[in-house]
Design a protein around this motif. Structure first.
Motif, PDB file in Angstrom:
ATOM      1  N   ALA A   1       0.825  -1.225   0.000  1.00 35.51           N
ATOM      2  CA  ALA A   1       0.000   0.000   0.000  1.00 35.51           C
ATOM      3  C   ALA A   1       0.855   1.269   0.000  1.00 35.51           C
ATOM      4  O   ALA A   1       0.608   2.169  -0.812  1.00 35.51           O
TER       5      ALA A   1
ATOM      6  N   ASP B   1      -5.707  -3.534  -2.521  1.00 43.03           N
ATOM      7  CA  ASP B   1      -4.441  -3.501  -3.250  1.00 43.03           C
ATOM      8  C   ASP B   1      -4.620  -3.971  -4.688  1.00 43.03           C
ATOM      9  O   ASP B   1      -4.034  -3.403  -5.613  1.00 43.03           O
TER      10      ASP B   1
ATOM     11  N   ARG C   1      -6.159  -1.134  -6.617  1.00 43.19           N
ATOM     12  CA  ARG C   1      -5.185  -0.060  -6.862  1.00 43.19           C
ATOM     13  C   ARG C   1      -4.194  -0.451  -7.948  1.00 43.19           C
ATOM     14  O   ARG C   1      -3.824   0.396  -8.776  1.00 43.19           O
TER      15      ARG C   1
END
Length: 134
Positions: free
Chosen positions: A74, A117, A120
């Motif tokens: 992250a 995650d 993203r």
């Protein structure tokens, strides 16, 4: 007792954009880079037969960090947000960019990549490649 560490790099390939343009767009110092159409070489720089079919660059981000790579993911994705347009452009013009993770361990190991995650990574147009070394 488990001993685990990991490395993370960005690797990018493109069929027509030269390595120098990829390096400038990503804004990091490459560990390895070569351009489409240039003469192939071995790691010591000696010429080999043929020419590279794609441009390629690799950029080391984390080297031999202890623990589980998912804990570092992250914050690393936060740092890469500024490159989102670049990664999108590479993908839209026929190239690809990946986050390459090397996991080194003794004993047993495993990980779970959370949906946040994964989302993203997709939003950044980054593929995820994981290589495990016991």
């Amino acid at each position: 007792m488990n001993t685990e560490y990991f490395t993370i790099s960005i690797r990018t390939w493109h069929p027509v954009v030269p390595a120098e343009a990829l390096i400038a767009a990503i804004g990091l110092e490459p560990d390895v880079a070569y351009s489409v159409g240039s003469r192939r070489t071995n790691p010591s720089g000696e010429l080999l037969d043929g020419f590279y079919r794609t441009s390629y660059c690799t950029f080391g981000l984390l080297r031999k960090a202890p623990g589980d790579f998912t804990e570092a993911l992250a914050p690393l994705l936060d740092q890469l947000e500024n490159n989102q347009a670049t990664f999108h452009h590479i993908a839209l013009t026929g190239g690809r960019t990946e986050l390459y993770v090397g996991v080194f361990f003794e004993g047993s190991s495993g990980f779970t990549l959370g949906t946040a995650d994964m989302r993203r990574l997709a939003e950044l147009s980054l593929e995820l490649s994981i290589e495990v070394y016991p």
